[in-house]
Design a protein around this motif. Structure first.
Motif, short mmCIF file in Angstrom:
data_model
loop_
_atom_site.label_atom_id
_atom_site.label_comp_id
_atom_site.label_asym_id
_atom_site.label_seq_id
_atom_site.Cartn_x
_atom_site.Cartn_y
_atom_site.Cartn_z
N GLY A 137 27.52 103.68 -0.28
CA GLY A 137 27.45 102.41 -0.99
C GLY A 137 28.77 101.71 -1.17
O GLY A 137 28.91 100.83 -2.02
N TYR A 138 29.76 102.06 -0.34
CA TYR A 138 31.09 101.48 -0.50
C TYR A 138 31.08 99.96 -0.34
O TYR A 138 31.77 99.24 -1.07
N ARG A 139 30.32 99.45 0.63
CA ARG A 139 30.35 98.02 0.92
C ARG A 139 29.92 97.18 -0.27
O ARG A 139 30.54 96.17 -0.61
N ALA A 140 28.82 97.57 -0.92
CA ALA A 140 28.34 96.82 -2.07
C ALA A 140 29.36 96.85 -3.20
O ALA A 140 29.60 95.84 -3.87
N SER A 141 29.98 98.03 -3.41
CA SER A 141 30.99 98.16 -4.45
C SER A 141 32.21 97.29 -4.15
O SER A 141 32.75 96.61 -5.02
N ARG A 142 32.64 97.32 -2.90
CA ARG A 142 33.80 96.53 -2.49
C ARG A 142 33.51 95.03 -2.59
O ARG A 142 34.37 94.24 -3.00
N MET A 143 32.28 94.64 -2.27
CA MET A 143 31.91 93.23 -2.36
C MET A 143 32.01 92.75 -3.81
O MET A 143 32.53 91.66 -4.09
N GLN A 144 31.50 93.56 -4.74
CA GLN A 144 31.58 93.18 -6.15
C GLN A 144 33.03 93.12 -6.60
O GLN A 144 33.42 92.24 -7.38
N GLU A 145 33.86 94.05 -6.12
CA GLU A 145 35.28 94.05 -6.46
C GLU A 145 35.96 92.77 -5.99
O GLU A 145 36.76 92.17 -6.71
N LEU A 146 35.61 92.32 -4.78
CA LEU A 146 36.20 91.09 -4.24
C LEU A 146 35.73 89.86 -5.00
O LEU A 146 36.50 88.93 -5.24
N ARG A 147 34.48 89.85 -5.39
CA ARG A 147 33.98 88.72 -6.18
C ARG A 147 34.69 88.63 -7.52
O ARG A 147 35.05 87.55 -7.98
N THR A 148 34.88 89.79 -8.15
CA THR A 148 35.61 89.81 -9.42
C THR A 148 37.05 89.35 -9.23
O THR A 148 37.58 88.58 -10.04
N ALA A 149 37.68 89.84 -8.15
CA ALA A 149 39.06 89.43 -7.86
C ALA A 149 39.14 87.93 -7.62
O ALA A 149 40.12 87.27 -8.02
#
Length: 223
Positions: A137-149
């Motif tokens: 599930g890394y991609r979904a987690s990374r996507m949320q991280e980028l949106r927050t950033a």
């Protein structure tokens, strides 16, 4: 790319040819034995199913040469939820005891495998979203991280009136940032840089880059 795993060193060499890339996977032992070519791939994409088979062949060689304890599943036209901005045509998902290795240092190895798939299939930067490699599930987690950033960057730009530059990202990740801020009428985003050093800059809408200092780099968080 060269990294040590157990008693071996895995080296991936890319050679530019007139007709494209010729990828060779070279395996060395620490004892210094002469390198052995495991697999060489040169091909254009014929169709999604053919591409999936080529990715499978590539991964078999990579995992065998690196002695990785991993299994993977390749899905053509996967059914994914809204967590993905652009649903890939081919999804490769990894699992197994060495999953942690795949995700070390900001998923460096996972990204390397994905990059090799792009090059083996001769995909241009605008076609990278057609293939996605994921692990736990890394991609979904990374996507949320980028949106927050992106949200944090937007607030900083509004408060300071100065642009905000992210560190280098893949074309897929840059797209996520662009999409996250596309409805902000007081801001604009642009990609800058060349090749693997390409990044996203968030500007006030009417910012004149010729009259003010260049944006300061934003350090990417590493895992």
């Amino acid at each position: 790319m060269e990294r040590k795993y157990g008693t071996s060193v895995l080296c991936l060499l890319h050679t530019r040819l007139r007709s494209g890339f010729d990828l060779s996977l070279i395996y060395f032992t620490r004892a210094g034995n002469f390198p052995r070519i495991v697999k060489s791939i040169r091909m254009p994409i014929a169709d999604k199913v053919a591409a999936a088979h080529r990715i499978n062949d590539l991964l078999k060689g990579l995992l065998a040469a690196g002695a990785f304890k991993l299994k993977y599943r390749i899905t053509v036209d996967p059914q994914l939820d809204a967590a993905f901005e652009a649903v890939p045509e081919i999804l490769v998902e990894f699992a197994g005891p060495d999953s942690g290795t795949m995700l070390d240092r900001g998923a460096e190895l996972l990204r390397s495998f994905e990059t090799l798939a792009y090059e083996s299939l001769r995909l241009g930067p605008d076609e990278h979203t057609k293939i996605s490699f994921d692990c736990r599930g890394y991609r979904a987690s990374r996507m949320q991280e980028l949106r927050t950033a992106a949200e944090v960057a937007a607030e900083r730009v509004r408060k300071t009136g100065m642009p905000y530059q992210f560190s280098a990202m893949s074309s897929r990740e840059r797209r996520i940032v662009h999409l996250a801020l596309r409805d902000q009428s007081d801001l604009r985003t642009e990609s800058t840089g060349e090749g693997s050093g390409r990044s996203v800059v968030v500007y006030p809408k009417n910012y004149d880059a010729s009259k003010k200092p260049a944006p300061a780099p934003f350090a990417r968080r590493r895992r």
